[in-house]
Design a protein around this motif. Structure first.
Motif, PDB file in Angstrom:
ATOM      1  N   VAL A  62      41.594  30.612  30.777  1.00 22.44           N
ATOM      2  CA  VAL A  62      42.799  30.296  31.555  1.00 22.44           C
ATOM      3  C   VAL A  62      43.056  31.431  32.533  1.00 22.44           C
ATOM      4  O   VAL A  62      42.977  32.601  32.176  1.00 22.44           O
ATOM      5  N   GLN A  63      43.340  31.046  33.765  1.00 22.63           N
ATOM      6  CA  GLN A  63      43.651  32.062  34.773  1.00 22.63           C
ATOM      7  C   GLN A  63      45.099  31.870  35.207  1.00 22.63           C
ATOM      8  O   GLN A  63      45.522  30.755  35.486  1.00 22.63           O
ATOM      9  N   VAL A  64      45.863  32.955  35.221  1.00 19.97           N
ATOM     10  CA  VAL A  64      47.271  32.881  35.605  1.00 19.97           C
ATOM     11  C   VAL A  64      47.452  33.685  36.882  1.00 19.97           C
ATOM     12  O   VAL A  64      47.019  34.828  36.959  1.00 19.97           O
ATOM     13  N   VAL A  65      48.053  33.076  37.898  1.00 21.97           N
ATOM     14  CA  VAL A  65      48.254  33.781  39.169  1.00 21.97           C
ATOM     15  C   VAL A  65      49.748  33.860  39.436  1.00 21.97           C
ATOM     16  O   VAL A  65      50.444  32.853  39.373  1.00 21.97           O
ATOM     17  N   PHE A  66      50.221  35.086  39.716  1.00 20.91           N
ATOM     18  CA  PHE A  66      51.647  35.234  39.991  1.00 20.91           C
ATOM     19  C   PHE A  66      51.837  36.410  40.939  1.00 20.91           C
ATOM     20  O   PHE A  66      51.276  37.481  40.728  1.00 20.91           O
ATOM     21  N   ALA A  67      52.605  36.204  41.999  1.00 23.77           N
ATOM     22  CA  ALA A  67      52.949  37.269  42.940  1.00 23.77           C
ATOM     23  C   ALA A  67      51.717  38.007  43.438  1.00 23.77           C
ATOM     24  O   ALA A  67      51.697  39.224  43.523  1.00 23.77           O
ATOM     25  N   GLY A  68      50.673  37.217  43.731  1.00 28.32           N
ATOM     26  CA  GLY A  68      49.494  37.831  44.328  1.00 28.32           C
ATOM     27  C   GLY A  68      48.594  38.528  43.325  1.00 28.32           C
ATOM     28  O   GLY A  68      47.558  39.055  43.702  1.00 28.32           O
ATOM     29  N   GLN A  69      48.955  38.536  42.041  1.00 30.35           N
ATOM     30  CA  GLN A  69      48.069  39.151  41.063  1.00 30.35           C
ATOM     31  C   GLN A  69      47.511  38.074  40.166  1.00 30.35           C
ATOM     32  O   GLN A  69      48.159  37.057  39.945  1.00 30.35           O
ATOM     33  N   ARG A  70      46.316  38.271  39.637  1.00 37.53           N
ATOM     34  CA  ARG A  70      45.788  37.250  38.736  1.00 37.53           C
ATOM     35  C   ARG A  70      45.322  37.879  37.428  1.00 37.53           C
ATOM     36  O   ARG A  70      44.816  39.002  37.417  1.00 37.53           O
ATOM     37  N   GLY A  71      45.521  37.162  36.330  1.00 37.45           N
ATOM     38  CA  GLY A  71      45.050  37.630  35.030  1.00 37.45           C
ATOM     39  C   GLY A  71      44.276  36.512  34.379  1.00 37.45           C
ATOM     40  O   GLY A  71      44.570  35.342  34.621  1.00 37.45           O
ATOM     41  N   LYS A  72      43.270  36.835  33.544  1.00 36.68           N
ATOM     42  CA  LYS A  72      42.481  35.800  32.871  1.00 36.68           C
ATOM     43  C   LYS A  72      42.464  36.060  31.382  1.00 36.68           C
ATOM     44  O   LYS A  72      42.437  37.217  30.945  1.00 36.68           O
ATOM     45  N   THR A  73      42.398  34.985  30.616  1.00 37.03           N
ATOM     46  CA  THR A  73      42.174  35.137  29.179  1.00 37.03           C
ATOM     47  C   THR A  73      40.673  35.274  28.951  1.00 37.03           C
ATOM     48  O   THR A  73      39.877  35.186  29.887  1.00 37.03           O
ATOM     49  N   SER A  74      40.309  35.415  27.695  1.00 38.50           N
ATOM     50  CA  SER A  74      38.877  35.458  27.381  1.00 38.50           C
ATOM     51  C   SER A  74      38.298  34.051  27.504  1.00 38.50           C
ATOM     52  O   SER A  74      39.027  33.069  27.523  1.00 38.50           O
ATOM     53  N   VAL A  75      36.968  33.976  27.562  1.00 39.07           N
ATOM     54  CA  VAL A  75      36.301  32.667  27.644  1.00 39.07           C
ATOM     55  C   VAL A  75      36.002  32.189  26.226  1.00 39.07           C
ATOM     56  O   VAL A  75      35.454  32.948  25.421  1.00 39.07           O
ATOM     57  N   GLN A  76      36.385  30.960  25.892  1.00 39.67           N
ATOM     58  CA  GLN A  76      36.038  30.399  24.573  1.00 39.67           C
ATOM     59  C   GLN A  76      34.786  29.569  24.774  1.00 39.67           C
ATOM     60  O   GLN A  76      34.837  28.515  25.398  1.00 39.67           O
ATOM     61  N   LYS A  77      33.681  30.029  24.231  1.00 39.72           N
ATOM     62  CA  LYS A  77      32.418  29.331  24.490  1.00 39.72           C
ATOM     63  C   LYS A  77      32.436  27.938  23.875  1.00 39.72           C
ATOM     64  O   LYS A  77      32.947  27.750  22.777  1.00 39.72           O
ATOM     65  N   SER A  78      31.830  27.007  24.576  1.00 35.85           N
ATOM     66  CA  SER A  78      31.664  25.605  24.173  1.00 35.85           C
ATOM     67  C   SER A  78      32.732  25.111  23.204  1.00 35.85           C
ATOM     68  O   SER A  78      32.532  25.043  22.010  1.00 35.85           O
ATOM     69  N   SER A  79      33.855  24.768  23.787  1.00 37.87           N
ATOM     70  CA  SER A  79      34.930  24.239  22.949  1.00 37.87           C
ATOM     71  C   SER A  79      35.785  23.283  23.763  1.00 37.87           C
ATOM     72  O   SER A  79      36.212  23.611  24.868  1.00 37.87           O
ATOM     73  N   TYR A  80      35.998  22.076  23.194  1.00 34.24           N
ATOM     74  CA  TYR A  80      36.920  21.147  23.852  1.00 34.24           C
ATOM     75  C   TYR A  80      38.346  21.409  23.407  1.00 34.24           C
ATOM     76  O   TYR A  80      39.275  20.860  23.939  1.00 34.24           O
ATOM     77  N   GLU A  81      38.515  22.173  22.337  1.00 39.02           N
ATOM     78  CA  GLU A  81      39.859  22.451  21.848  1.00 39.02           C
ATOM     79  C   GLU A  81      39.982  23.948  21.648  1.00 39.02           C
ATOM     80  O   GLU A  81      40.106  24.417  20.514  1.00 39.02           O
TER      81      GLU A  81
END
Length: 2034
Positions: A464-483
């Motif tokens: 998940v990538q969150v963008v706010f006020a020109g800055q962006r943060g990302k969570t970790s990547v969950q490999k191969s998962s639909y949930e």
């Protein structure tokens, strides 16, 4: 539970009349239908039913009122019947006959018979009829749940006993807490009647939607009070009667997602208080990815830039408004290094766009350091920011000399309502987990992977990538998962409140090549926070958000990828994500705080399943009643429809492991992808003890082959068998959120409809718009109260988040205050305030819509897809809240359980433009969504008369299984008659600029077409279309009330190819059943206007009527007869029958043909012999032929007329068509262009009323104008600051006198005197000045020198006049603003006072704090202004009285109604109209202009008019207009200056010059271009000769000069001189404010005022002017007074009448009959436009035009407006001494503190000419003596208070650039170092116009002189000339505090260049006039120059004792040494005795 009341009859009524009755129970009223003309008995015979949620109490009342009904006035009460329901509650049924009582509670003869029946839920009383169970467990809190239990188990647990007596209808809570309960009970059970009886004005209003059917039985208008009848054109569709159908949406195309042009202009004016020592700052402006930099300013903390930047974008609005605009200051940036960041300021573009005028003007942006949030403010940048979209025009405040902008705190760049002190805050976005992600990779890849890996893994790696006020943060990547489960939080650090409105949360799929978005969600911070007194910080969740995007079938390239990025409306469910948002305000003082603003990602703990709510099973049912209008392009493969909710019902997403699914279902983990039947069977039987054990969802209809309807469309043959779908799904139960927003939406919908009606009433000028508005407000306030009661019973259910609770509170507060304001405003709505109040009510509507939008989702939206051949073709998206069911009526979605017409459209970008306008399919759908346990009601809303057809079952089938299809066995046959009369203002679809329109009418599966009328935009078809044998399924009664809608599409017939779509509208027919009589009031139907839409824009109106007649047993014979075609020429076409077509009467239309202008070529050939054809309703007239267009484009015959039969009703008047044709050789004609005058209303002639005297009628008009200005419709122009608001009115009894003093241009607003009508009143339009002067003299401060007030007359020039006028303009604008603010404040206070029962903290004004602040600000400003040490006030007051002109901040045309007072201009169009987007830009289609006018009147005309003296019958109504022969004119164009030009060069500047074109001649002022200026002052006058009519269009353009290549056009403005020349406002030469024969204000017009007056009187056939003794003049019956003497240039006084005549001219609008405002001497401001950027302003130009006919005496030479030359000055600054300078250096030898002081100085902008004193070495006390002189020559503009500098920008510049900068002197004190860089110690900057007076001694000099500058007396060097004193030096320390770093004694002496030449001086201490050497202490000399002195000083002064001590110690040491040395020898001697 329900209460049923059967109202039977009312007997013994008196008289005869229309009767209506109203029955009220628990505050909810129903109305009966109106019984017309009843005599003594009224048989109502109607049933009313109240579904109720709580027991009927013994003491509750039922109230019944009978009224005499009136269409126009309020209904009059005949009598009232009230009954306590004790008996009913006990026995359950009761029939009563009783007498009514009147207002005074006395019985009257009239009696009423009613039958009352009461059913409870447990059947204890009466009989249980409907399954209305309520399960109300005794919950502790007094809140309770509305849940129905499983309905098959007889009755519910708590039945009877569980229902407390305190319940009431629709869940109005009665509180169980004592005190409150009593009060609320009182409030709720107050009967409404008493109020209704006594307020005569109170309209009867509809309380609820169900009433509509009772009221509208009579077919719309007949039955209701006028307040409640809906009139808007669309309403034929909207007024629903039986509530079985819901309203279709007309607008089709999604508007978002389509790119638009934007221009963002930013001016960086200056920066102040930057933190840091001696820096070289640069400002960087960054928008998104684009950066631009200002130039660098050297060594200053307060640089002045005044640089202008423009950014251009072509993107969708959402993308634009989310872009971040960042201003940052960078210190010492150069080519090699990037510099260090001082501070930044960010906001998003949307914040700027939502400001008034889309701009911030001259505001200070506060900088903060993103790397150190503890640091505080880093300085301020003053800037203007404006965002212009297409068609926005930005009103820039006048660019005058701004001086009061130094108040930084009061002008911060923040939106209103944001506190000045913003704090840092942390924004936590927690991401928990996601569900239902689509399988991203394609199946091919999957197979390959499977082959390699051997197992089937989920093919998506989400993060998940969150963008706010020109800055962006990302969570970790969950490999191969639909949930995936993340449980992480992204932390942003940003100022609070943030100036960025949205947080963007996006799930992305991580991929080695490139990551793609899976779905995007935007969180709007305004919706999850509230900034009021009782507000809350942004908070949200934990809640699921649903993401929508492209369809879920996977190709390698997804064509709708944009949708996943959040652009445009998603067409399919993508995933849902569990998130929460929280904000924490930081305490920046604490130590352990992390000071950087980097984004951080941290893990968070998991949250429990139940945190987001209890999982419930939902049931969605849908039935397809009709599928028609299916686009033929799709092909004839079988078509089916698929319905999905979330992933349920989706056929593509297959199955993953069943075990998991089972487990998940048990845990209640709502949503899964498995739709396989076995699973659900297993699960549901395990989980729910429901009887539908094996319910398999059926989510799509069986495929069916389409059948042809006509050339364009198919339909599906769903005749009696209607397919159904049903889906079970599991979601968290958050229905409450949707319920609340449904209640608000319904209130808003109702209100919107009401407001449309009000606007319609105003537009059509029907009577009583105020009544309808009152009705709307009444509905609003009852709606709001209803909301408060309903929403309050919010359950304590699982999963309520903080936001839910806070939002509920704030919604309730808002709604309550809105309800109270509505009541208050309702009482203030009067005839003349309707328009103002309407605006206020529209604000309510916006507020409601804003509140209704729920930020936390619950159930995803429902998608309906049309599938053909396994392809998804078109879709409709239906918000789940619209179809959600609730037991309480108001909470139910507006389309739940109703038949809705749904139009399917193409997905994504395919749906833009023409494809988006065509309907892909029209569905009649029925949808119902609710809890599975409430399922029993799901069929109740369907049209009756069907049988359910269930799917065959293996197991023993129970009744509860939903049907697979419905079979209708009731069928009615109808005949539809569509009376298509005419359409108007259609869209031009052909290249000729016309269309060949025909209309196609669709009803059910039938369609018919009108005939094609060629070449018109206003077709009158006059055609009746008859649809025979239309079969409709359902019950007759319901079809009568709620027939299906009719769709009418208008097309343009093309000879080749398919007909082109023009637009579409909907209508509802009026239905007649076979047992009803065909007659009034419903039949024959009235023609109505229906708005035609094309996409989102309107494309015309259709005038038509529709009736649906049932065919009974007797066949068609029983229907009213249709007359056969009467028109033999039109063949078998039936005309609209007599009763329906409008009644006609005879009109005469006179046309004034003046001329044609600017005709463009037609098919490359020039137009040579044009003619104009006028046509209206089939009749017309042709103008004379223009023989040679080039030589004379005017017509020879001016007036012609024709007679025509037009409808009596003005609204039905057909448009009038103007067409211009060119007559070519051999009798050929070509169409040049056409124009349709849609409304002839403004051309209707109404004869003057002879009974009133002329003057009175003129007065009426003036009054009317005064009232109308707020409504914005200008009946006559009046300048916003005309000097004389004294409108004088009187009867002709006495002459009215207006007196003017000799000097009219007084600076004060004039007094207004009300006149007594009969007396000879004298209006003094002046205020005595002498008293003022005396006061001022007293006011002078003691310290001030009395200045000479009289400026030398010879000093004044045109610019003095101009600047004085601008100041007046600013003052007036300020006064207007203040008045507005005051009015607003007053209104707020009134509202607050009236709503005094609102607690003061819930004050209804939102953001009132902000307002207060801004008010205080303005007050402070005023104070400050008056303070400037008395200088400010003096500046205004003792200013010499300069004659002024008027500066209009817009075009003159805008002010004077385009000068169309008698000559109108009609644009001629040719060519196709563009798409919606381009609708604003019809300019390309203009091919010329027709000048003329019309006048229409009913025949016969009264004779008085024609009998008037001098009536020329040839001219008709156009008497006394000038002749249109060619005339030669001298045109004089004055161009003053241009502002805010669009930069044309790379360096962000332009080199502008002026080009003027008139006809063939062109003047280029190229050699006088102004280098690198965006605000050039031209100051030029141009003379041109022109011949009207050939050369009448003046173009003034500004070009950019380029050294190489062609010059670019910056912008141009066009002025139609001819209309000005002939206008009655006399726009040829503005009338000056005063008459003088010499000097700067000399009279410009060749005609003197007396000659002008005589001419005007002659033309207007007025009596006068008669000049009388004593300075009087009489014109008509008015007497004016004024001065009679004038001074010539030698100062001799002469008698003259000119002043008198001028007084009359300035008050010409007060002259009866012919008066109108004459144009004053003025400067107008015109926008510059560039054809390449249509609709976007490229700057503005200030100018004016004078015109003089050549046959009159020639005017004098043009007045000189050339720009003022700056005056040369010399500033001499003597630095005498310094004191208390801080000591920087440590001495090498002695460690002493000292400083080597020198002083540096320069004038701002001339840093390179800085001058230094010599060095005072080794100052030990901070004292320095210099006696050093600086000399600064400079050029100065007195009027603008700016220094003018000309210098080359860089080595490569071609020429010098002129800069204007404020006059500021900077003095700095430095510490000189030999080997390292000098150290900066402190500085002071003195604004030479206002700086603090220096202190007399060093002691008195303090840092206050800098900090509290505003409070101290200020002086100006330009007035004082010579000043001496002590001033402080200051610098900032580490903590950013100002500290005193020294004091300087200086003397400033200002001389003009001439004086300086006479007494020259030398720099430093040089000749001539040298200064003596300073007497410095000796130590300052360096030790190596005179070492002895230095040593003596060192030894004697400081180290004397030290040296003595050392010497003593040395002696001792020597002695010891000698002792040790000699001791051994001595010892030996001794020992040996030698």
């Amino acid at each position: 539970m329900a209460l049923l009341v059967h109202l039977k009859t009312v007997r013994d009524l008196r008289g005869k009349g229309d009767r209506i009755a109203k029955v009220t129970f628990r505050g909810l009223s129903f109305y009966t239908r109106v019984l017309e003309n009843c005599e003594d008995e009224a048989r109502f015979d109607e049933m009313f039913r109240w579904p109720i949620a709580s027991r009927v109490d013994e003491n509750e009342m039922l109230e019944l009122q009978v009224f005499n009904y009136s269409k126009i006035f309020t209904n009059r009460v005949i009598g009232t019947f009230r009954m306590v329901l004790q008996k009913v509650a006990e026995e359950g049924q009761l029939e009563v006959t009783d007498t009514l009582i009147d207002d005074n509670n006395t019985a009257i003869r009239t009696s009423v018979t009613v039958d009352i029946k009461y059913t409870t839920m447990d059947g204890t009383v009466g009989v249980w009829s409907d399954g209305e169970f309520l399960d109300v467990p005794g919950d502790p809190e007094g809140t309770f749940q509305f849940e129905t239990d499983s309905l098959l188990s007889g009755h519910s647990h708590g039945s009877g006993s569980g229902v407390s007596p305190g319940r009431s209808i629709h869940g109005i809570p009665t509180f169980r807490k004592a005190g409150k309960g009593v009060f609320s009970a009182m409030k709720l059970h107050k009967t409404k009647s008493s109020k209704d009886d006594h307020k005569k004005d109170e309209p009867a209003t509809l309380d609820m939607e169900d009433l509509d059917r009772k009221a509208l039985r009579l077919g719309g208008a007949g039955g209701l009070d006028p307040d409640c009848i809906s009139l808007a054109s669309v309403t034929a569709v909207t007024t629903n009667v039986s509530n079985k159908r819901s309203k279709p949406d007309i607008k089709m195309e999604p508007s978002s997602g389509r790119p638009v042009d934007y221009q963002i202009s930013i001016t960086v004016v200056e920066a102040r208080q930057l933190v840091g020592l001696n820096m070289d700052p640069v400002v960087c402006v960054e928008i998104g990815e684009d950066k631009k930099y200002t130039s660098m300013k050297e060594s200053t903390n307060c640089p002045y830039y005044n640089e202008y930047f423009v950014f251009e974008f072509h993107v969708p609005p959402d993308v634009m408004f989310d872009k971040i605009l960042k201003l940052s200051v960078i210190h010492s940036k150069n080519l090699l290094r990037s510099g260090t960041l001082v501070g930044t300021f960010k906001l998003d573009v949307g914040t700027v766009y939502s400001q008034p005028e889309h701009q911030f003007y001259h505001k200070w942006a506060m900088l903060s350091d993103p790397d150190d949030i503890t640091a505080g403010c880093k300085g301020y940048i003053k800037c203007d920011i404006a965002v212009v979209g297409k068609g926005d025009n930005i009103k820039t405040p006048h660019k005058a000399n701004e001086t009061d902008e130094d108040d930084i705190e009061g002008n911060l760049l923040l939106p209103e309502g944001v506190p000045l002190e913003r704090q840092w805050a942390r924004f936590y976005v927690k991401i928990y987990r996601a569900e239902g992600l689509p399988k991203m990779n394609t199946s091919i890849m999957a197979n390959v992977k499977k082959a390699f890996i051997g197992e089937n893994r989920d093919l998506v790696d989400p993060y998940v990538q969150v963008v706010f006020a020109g800055q962006r943060g990302k969570t970790s990547v969950q490999k191969s998962s639909y949930e995936p489960i993340w449980n992480e939080q992204v932390v942003f650090t940003e100022m609070f409140p943030p100036l960025c409105k949205r947080i963007k949360v996006q799930i992305r799929d991580s991929d080695k090549v490139n990551d793609v978005a899976i779905g995007t969600h935007f969180i709007d911070l305004r919706k999850i926070a509230n900034d009021g007194d009782k507000g809350f910080l942004p908070t949200m969740g934990p809640a699921w958000v649903n993401m929508y995007g492209s369809t879920r079938h996977y190709t390698l390239i997804d064509e709708h990828q944009d949708l996943n990025e959040g652009l445009g409306e998603g067409v399919s469910f993508r995933a849902r994500l569990l998130i929460s948002v929280a904000v924490e305000i930081l305490d920046t003082t604490s130590t352990e705080i992390v000071s950087s603003t980097e984004v951080q990602v941290e893990p968070v703990s998991n949250i429990s399943e139940s945190a987001t709510g209890k999982i419930e099973e939902f049931f969605l049912f849908g039935s397809f009643l009709e599928a028609t209008m299916i686009d033929r392009k799709i092909g004839d493969k079988p078509i089916s429809f698929e319905v999905t909710i979330g992933n349920y019902g989706n056929q593509i997403d297959g199955v993953s492991k069943p075990t998991a699914a089972k487990k998940k279902k048990k845990e209640g983990g709502g949503e899964s992808d498995e739709e396989e039947s076995e699973l659900i069977q297993q699960n549901s039987s395990e989980d729910e003890a429901d009887d539908d054990g094996d319910l398999v969802s059926v989510s799509s209809t069986p495929p069916m082959k389409p059948v042809i309807t006509d050339r364009n469309y198919f339909h599906l043959p769903y005749f009696e068998k209607k397919p159904c779908i049903y889906i079970k799904s599991w979601w968290q139960d958050q229905r409450r959120r949707l319920y609340n927003s449904n209640i608000m939406d319904k209130i808003a919908d109702k209100m919107e409809e009401g407001l449309n009606d009000v606007q319609e009433v105003i537009k059509t000028e029907k009577a009583y718009p105020e009544r309808r508005l009152r009705g709307v407000l009444e509905e609003l306030s009852t709606g709001c109260n209803r909301f408060v009661t309903l929403a309050n019973k919010d359950q304590n259910q699982a999963g309520r988040t903080k936001l839910d609770k806070e939002r509920l509170k704030s919604c309730m507060r808002e709604m309550e205050s809105m309800g109270q304001q509505a009541k208050l405003i309702r009482s203030q709505v009067k005839r003349n305030t309707v328009r103002d109040k309407l605006k206020m009510v529209q604000n309510f509507l916006h507020r409601l819509r804003f509140l209704a939008d729920e930020p936390q989702h619950s159930i995803p939206d429902v998608f309906v897809w049309m599938m053909s051949n396994n392809k998804r073709i078109a879709y409709a998206r239906i918000p789940s809240k619209d179809i959600l069911y609730s037991i309480v009526d108001e909470e139910t979605g507006k389309d739940c359980g109703k038949v809705k017409a749904v139009f399917l459209r193409l997905p994504g970008k395919k749906g833009f433009g023409p494809a988006g306008w065509t309907v892909q399919a029209k569905m009649e759908m029925y949808l119902w969504l609710g809890l599975n346990k409430q399922r029993k009601d799901f069929l109740s809303g369907l049209p009756n008369g069907f049988e359910e057809n269930k799917a065959p079952r293996r197991s023993p089938c129970l009744q509860s299984v939903p049907p697979v299809s419905l079979v209708y066995n009731m069928k009615q046959v109808f005949q539809l008659r569509a009376h298509m009369y005419q359409a108007r203002s259609l869209f031009a679809a052909d290249s000729s600029g016309l269309s060949d329109p025909f209309a196609r009418v669709f009803f059910s599966t039938h369609s018919q077409v009108t005939e094609v009328l060629s070449e018109t935009l206003c077709p009158t078809w006059d055609q009746l279309l008859v649809f025979d044998d239309v079969e409709l399924f359902g019950e007759a009664g319901e079809l009568r009330d709620d027939p299906p809608i009719i769709v009418v599409e208008v097309y343009d017939q093309d000879t080749v190819g398919k007909a082109e779509f023009i637009g579409r509208t909907f209508a509802k027919p009026i239905t007649k059943m076979c047992d009803e009589h065909y007659g009034p009031p419903r039949f024959p139907p009235q023609l109505e206007y229906y708005q035609i839409y094309r996409g989102n824009s309107t494309a015309g109106d259709l005038l038509a009527a529709f009736e649906l007649l049932q065919i009974g047993q007797g066949g068609r014979a029983e229907l009213p007869p249709i007359d056969g075609p009467t028109d033999s020429e039109r063949g078998p076409i039936l005309p609209v029958p007599m009763g329906i077509r409008p009644i006609l009467s005879r009109y005469r239309i006179e046309v004034l043909f003046w001329g044609l202008r600017d005709l463009k070529r037609v098919n490359l050939a020039q137009v040579d012999r044009p003619r104009v054809d006028i046509e209206c309703a089939g009749r017309g007239v042709q103008s004379a032929l223009i023989q040679n267009y080039k030589k004379n484009p005017n017509f020879s015959t001016l007036v012609k007329w024709f007679e025509v039969d037009l409808p009596e009703n003005e609204l039905l008047h057909p448009p009038l068509n103007v067409r211009v044709v060119d007559c070519r050789a051999f009798g050929r004609y070509t169409l040049v262009g056409s124009h349709a005058v849609t409304s002839l209303r403004r051309f209707i002639y109404s004869p003057p009323d002879k009974t009133h005297n002329n003057w009175a009628s003129a007065a009426r008009l003036m009054n009317g104008y005064m009232v109308l200005t707020n409504g914005g419709s200008q009946s006559r122009p009046c300048s916003p600051y005309s000097r004389t608001p004294s409108r004088t009115l009187s009867r002709p009894a006495g002459d009215v006198t207006v007196n003017m003093d000799a000097d009219p241009s007084v600076r004060k607003m004039d007094t207004v005197v009300k006149l007594d009508a009969t007396s000879d009143a004298v209006v003094k339009v002046d205020v005595n000045e002498e008293k003022e002067e005396k006061k001022k003299k007293k006011k002078k401060k003691k310290g001030e020198v009395e200045e000479d007030d009289e400026t030398d007359e010879s000093m004044l020039d045109w610019w003095s006049k101009y600047f004085a006028s601008i100041e007046t303009l600013m003052e007036i604008l300020r006064a207007q603003e203040a008045a507005l603010a005051e009015a607003e404040e007053r209104e707020d206070q009134e509202i607050a006072a009236e709503g005094a029962d609102i607690k003061p903290d819930d004050l209804p004004v939102k953001g009132s704090k902000g307002k207060e602040k801004s008010r205080d600000k303005s007050r402070n400003k005023e104070k400050k202004k008056s303070h400037h040490a008395g200088e400010g006030t003096e500046k205004h007051s003792s200013k010499p009285k300069v004659d002024e002109l008027l500066v209009y901040n817009k075009e003159l045309e805008a002010e004077y109604d385009n000068f169309e007072d008698w000559l109108h201009t009609f644009n001629l169009y040719r060519g196709k109209a563009g798409d919606d987007d381009e609708a604003a830009l019809d300019d390309d289609r203009i091919v010329g202009r027709f000048k003329g006018s019309m006048c229409m009147y009913k025949l016969p005309l009264s004779e008085e008019i024609t009998r008037e003296v001098g009536f020329d019958p040839n001219m008709g109504m156009f008497q006394s207009i000038p002749h249109n022969d060619p005339i030669n004119v001298l045109v004089r164009i004055f161009v003053v200056r241009a502002t805010d030009l669009h930069p044309a060069d790379v360096n962000g500047k332009a080199d502008p010059y002026v080009v003027i074109k008139l006809g063939k001649s062109e003047l280029k002022d190229k050699e006088n271009y102004i280098s690198k200026q965006l605000n050039p002052v031209f100051g030029k006058a141009f003379d041109m000769e022109a011949t009207f009519p050939m050369e009448s269009m003046l173009t003034v353009s500004v070009y950019d000069w380029d050294l190489v290549g062609t010059d670019d056009l910056i912008g141009e403005t066009k002025i139609d001189l001819e209309n000005r020349f002939y206008s009655k406002h006399r726009a040829t030469c503005g009338i000056a404010n005063s008459y003088s024969v010499h000097g700067y204000n000399v009279w410009r017009d060749p005609m003197k005022p007396s000659q002008i007056l005589a001419k005007l009187c002659k033309e207007g056939k007025l009596d006068g002017p008669h000049y009388g003794p004593g300075g009087r003049v009489k014109v008509a019956n008015r007497v004016f007074m004024g001065a009679t003497e004038i001074e010539d240039e030698n100062g001799l006084k002469k008698q003259t009448d000119e002043h008198l005549a001028l007084t009359v001219l300035k008050h010409w609008e007060e002259i009866p009959r012919v008066g109108c405002k004459l144009i004053p001497e003025h400067v107008e401001t015109r926008p510059l436009l560039n054809p390449d950027h249509p609709g976007i302003e490229q700057g503005r130009i200030e100018m004016w035009v004078d015109m003089f006919p050549m046959d009159m005496p020639a005017p004098g030479p043009a007045i000189d407006i050339s720009p003022r030359k700056p005056k040369k000055y010399e500033l001499r600054v003597i630095i005498w001494n310094t004191d208390e300078v801080i000591l920087e250096d440590d001495d090498y030898f002695t460690g002493e503190k000292s400083s080597d002081i020198f002083v540096r100085g320069w004038l701002k902008g001339q840093q390179e000419d800085k001058q230094d004193t010599d060095v005072h070495y080794h100052s030990l006390t901070g004292e320095g003596n210099f006696n050093w002189r600086f000399v600064f020559p400079f050029d100065y503009l007195m009027a603008e208070e700016k220094i003018v500098i000309s210098k080359k920008e860089s080595m490569f510049s071609w020429d010098e650039t002129e800069y204007k900068i404020p006059a500021r002197l900077t003095l700095q004190v430095w510490d000189a170092d030999h080997f390292s860089a000098d150290d900066f110690l402190g500085a002071i900057e003195l604004d030479l116009n206002r700086f603090p007076r220096g202190a007399k001694t060093a002691k008195q000099c303090s840092i206050n002189m800098v900090q509290n500058q505003a409070e101290l007396p200020c002086i100006s060097i330009f007035k004082q000339k010579r000043v001496k004193g002590w001033w402080p030096f200051v610098a900032r320390d580490e903590n950013d505090e100002m500290e005193l770093t020294g004091k300087v004694e200086a003397e400033l002496h200002l001389m003009s260049a001439e004086e300086a030449e006479k007494s020259p001086v030398g720099l430093g201490r040089n000749e001539p006039d040298p200064l003596e050497k300073p007497n410095r202490p000796d130590t300052t000399f360096l030790w190596f120059l005179s070492p002895l002195k230095a040593i003596r000083y060192l030894v004697c002064n400081r180290y004397k004792w030290l040296i003595i001590k050392i010497i003593v110690a040395l002696l001792l040491l020597m002695m010891l040494g000698l002792f040790l040395y000699s001791m051994p020898g001595y010892l030996v001697k001794k020992l040996l005795g030698a």
